[in-house]
Design a protein around this motif. Structure first.
Motif, short mmCIF file in Angstrom:
data_model
loop_
_atom_site.label_atom_id
_atom_site.label_comp_id
_atom_site.label_asym_id
_atom_site.label_seq_id
_atom_site.Cartn_x
_atom_site.Cartn_y
_atom_site.Cartn_z
N GLU A 2 0.83 -1.21 0.00
CA GLU A 2 0.00 0.00 0.00
C GLU A 2 0.86 1.26 0.00
N THR A 3 1.98 1.22 0.72
CA THR A 3 2.87 2.39 0.75
C THR A 3 3.43 2.68 -0.63
N HIS A 4 3.84 1.63 -1.37
CA HIS A 4 4.30 1.84 -2.74
C HIS A 4 3.21 2.53 -3.57
N ALA A 5 1.98 2.06 -3.41
CA ALA A 5 0.87 2.62 -4.20
C ALA A 5 0.66 4.10 -3.90
N THR A 6 0.71 4.47 -2.62
CA THR A 6 0.50 5.88 -2.26
C THR A 6 1.66 6.75 -2.73
N ILE A 7 2.88 6.21 -2.74
CA ILE A 7 4.03 6.96 -3.27
C ILE A 7 3.82 7.24 -4.76
N ILE A 8 3.33 6.25 -5.48
CA ILE A 8 3.07 6.43 -6.92
C ILE A 8 2.00 7.50 -7.13
N ASP A 55 0.63 15.15 -17.26
CA ASP A 55 0.33 14.04 -18.16
C ASP A 55 1.11 12.81 -17.71
N VAL A 56 0.39 11.72 -17.46
CA VAL A 56 1.01 10.46 -17.04
C VAL A 56 0.68 9.40 -18.08
N THR A 57 1.69 8.91 -18.78
CA THR A 57 1.48 7.90 -19.81
C THR A 57 1.51 6.51 -19.20
N SER A 58 1.02 5.55 -19.95
CA SER A 58 1.05 4.16 -19.49
C SER A 58 2.49 3.68 -19.34
N GLY A 59 3.39 4.22 -20.17
CA GLY A 59 4.80 3.86 -20.04
C GLY A 59 5.39 4.30 -18.71
N LEU A 60 5.00 5.48 -18.24
CA LEU A 60 5.47 5.96 -16.95
C LEU A 60 4.95 5.07 -15.82
N VAL A 61 3.68 4.70 -15.91
CA VAL A 61 3.10 3.83 -14.89
C VAL A 61 3.82 2.49 -14.86
N PHE A 62 4.11 1.94 -16.03
CA PHE A 62 4.82 0.67 -16.10
C PHE A 62 6.21 0.80 -15.50
N GLU A 63 6.91 1.90 -15.78
CA GLU A 63 8.24 2.13 -15.23
C GLU A 63 8.20 2.18 -13.70
N ALA A 64 7.21 2.92 -13.16
CA ALA A 64 7.10 3.03 -11.71
C ALA A 64 6.76 1.68 -11.08
N LEU A 65 5.86 0.92 -11.69
CA LEU A 65 5.49 -0.38 -11.14
C LEU A 65 6.67 -1.35 -11.15
N SER A 66 7.47 -1.30 -12.21
CA SER A 66 8.64 -2.18 -12.28
C SER A 66 9.60 -1.90 -11.13
N LEU A 67 9.79 -0.61 -10.83
CA LEU A 67 10.67 -0.25 -9.71
C LEU A 67 10.04 -0.61 -8.37
N ALA A 68 8.72 -0.41 -8.25
CA ALA A 68 8.03 -0.71 -6.99
C ALA A 68 8.11 -2.19 -6.65
N GLU A 69 8.08 -3.05 -7.67
CA GLU A 69 8.18 -4.49 -7.43
C GLU A 69 9.58 -4.89 -6.98
N GLU A 70 10.57 -4.08 -7.31
CA GLU A 70 11.96 -4.42 -7.02
C GLU A 70 12.48 -3.79 -5.74
N LEU A 71 12.05 -2.55 -5.42
CA LEU A 71 12.67 -1.77 -4.36
C LEU A 71 11.79 -1.72 -3.12
N SER A 72 12.42 -1.61 -1.95
CA SER A 72 11.68 -1.33 -0.72
C SER A 72 11.26 0.14 -0.73
N THR A 73 10.43 0.52 0.23
CA THR A 73 9.76 1.82 0.12
C THR A 73 10.70 3.01 0.16
N GLY A 74 11.78 2.95 0.96
CA GLY A 74 12.71 4.08 1.03
C GLY A 74 13.38 4.36 -0.30
N PRO A 75 14.11 3.37 -0.87
CA PRO A 75 14.72 3.61 -2.19
C PRO A 75 13.68 3.90 -3.27
N PHE A 76 12.49 3.29 -3.17
CA PHE A 76 11.49 3.55 -4.20
C PHE A 76 10.99 4.99 -4.14
#
Length: 413
Positions: A108-114, A123-144
């Motif tokens: 949930e914290t990752h989601a609220t950061i996004i 303007d937020v493109t689908s590519g930006l959302v995909f980039e953020a989600l890829s990082l969110a799946e990899e990083l803990s909340t501080g680095p993300f």
């Protein structure tokens, strides 16, 4: 305590450990939080639809739903409004993020950061959302959180110079009354200068270690701040405190510095700055550490086994590369960390960039005094293995370029 039925797709073969149950409970809490957002938005939509069906004004619907949610959950209306705002963003603007949260791929914290990051952009493109989600799946909340800030800063670079020029018009200093004979002196000024001022005040304050001086660091900072502004000089300070100047790392891609095109310049702890300002800083006095992403020659990368203590430029390079403590999820700035030999020097480890990493005092102690094991990985990364056998890979914030000599190819025809 009776154990709930295990979830076959979330636990390894055999009996799950206590830590496995902790992880599964956290994942279920994330799934439930996603459903809570969906239900809140459904409640909101139903209330609006009902008001329109009865041809009643909908102006007060949001406030009514907010009060309803706050009362039912026993939270403040402000907190309920926050839930409604994040829920609306997830369900309407970023459904891919809600989907990932509903499967516990992100927290949930990752989601609220996004949400908080992307809501700053027009303007937020689908590519930006995909980039953020890829990082969110990899990083803990501080680095993300820091990675998300870099994404937002990058997308805002186009208007950075104009925005900064406009903001400069509002710089000011003011005094606000406090209590007990105290007051707040506030300066609204460019972030680079603000960080440099705090850095210099802190560096001087740390030198004030006379016997009997029981002032806390914050108290020393305040005293140094006042002395410098009132007297304009440091004669009254101890000799080792005089002449201290701030050091701020400015990272400038070489192509950007030469042509004005390309990625923006970055100031540690501040973010992107206009290229004209970067040129000015890179041509300034020695208090500025210039770091080009196209590497400069002469950087000491290793002294092998000749000495335990890294030379100053090697320490600065290691700290610059990591930017933060290299403990899992830690956010302590590297300049407040110990420079640790991953393989202990007394056990054969080299004083080498590949064997050095900044660790805060807490993670440094934990590495040496507990059953956590740490291994250096290529590029300055650290692999932490917990006593439970779980592996966490911590990547540095930046990369130091490496070069190889291409093997000679066939003669040209």
């Amino acid at each position: 305590m009776s154990d709930p039925m295990p979830l076959p797709d979330q636990v390894p073969d055999g009996i799950p450990s206590t830590l496995d149950w902790v992880v599964m409970c956290a994942d279920m809490a994330t799934v439930h939080a996603a459903q809570r957002y969906a239900c809140i938005i459904e409640l909101w939509d139903d209330a609006i639809a009902d008001a329109r069906r009865r041809e009643e004004p909908v102006a007060f619907v949001e406030r009514s739903v907010r009060l309803e949610v706050a009362s039912a959950l026993r939270i403040t209306e402000h907190a309920a409004g926050r839930l409604m705002g994040v829920g609306h963003a997830l369900m309407r603007r970023y459904p891919q993020v809600w989907e990932a949260m509903s499967r516990a791929v992100i927290t949930e914290t990752h989601a609220t950061i996004i949400v908080d990051g992307f809501d700053q952009l027009d303007d937020v493109t689908s590519g930006l959302v995909f980039e953020a989600l890829s990082l969110a799946e990899e990083l803990s909340t501080g680095p993300f959180r820091r990675a998300m800030k870099r994404i937002v800063d990058r997308e805002q670079e186009a208007t950075l110079a104009q925005q900064h020029a406009a903001a400069l018009q509002h710089r000011h200093v003011r005094v606000d009354a406090g209590v007990d004979g105290m007051a707040w002196l506030t300066a609204h000024l460019p972030a680079v200068e603000a960080h440099a001022i705090l850095g210099r005040v802190t560096a001087i304050a740390r030198t004030l270690t006379a016997d009997g001086d029981e002032r806390a660091l914050d108290q020393k900072r305040a005293d140094v701040f006042g002395d410098l502004l009132l007297d304009g000089e440091t004669v009254s300070l101890p000799e080792n405190a005089r002449g201290i100047r701030p050091t701020v790392a400015v990272t400038v891609p070489a192509l950007t510095l030469l042509t004005g095109e390309g990625p923006a310049a970055q100031v540690d702890g501040v973010g992107p700055i206009p290229i004209d300002r970067a040129r000015e800083l890179c041509g300034a006095a020695s208090g500025w550490m210039r770091v080009l992403t196209h590497p400069e020659t002469g950087v000491v990368l290793s002294v092998g086994r000749d000495t335990y203590r890294p030379p100053a430029d090697l320490r600065r390079l290691v700290a610059w590369r990591a930017a933060r403590c290299m403990g899992p999820g830690c956010g302590v700035p590297a300049d407040r960390c110990d420079i640790d030999h991953t393989i202990d020097w007394h056990h054969g480890g080299d004083t080498d960039a590949s064997n050095l990493a900044p660790l805060c005092r807490g993670h440094h102690t934990l590495k040496h005094q507990t059953d956590w094991h740490v291994r250096a990985k290529p590029g300055g990364a650290l692999e932490w293995t917990s006593p439970a056998g779980r592996v966490y890979l911590v990547q540095p914030e930046r990369r130091v370029p490496t070069f190889t000599t291409d093997p000679p190819g066939p003669p040209p025809f």
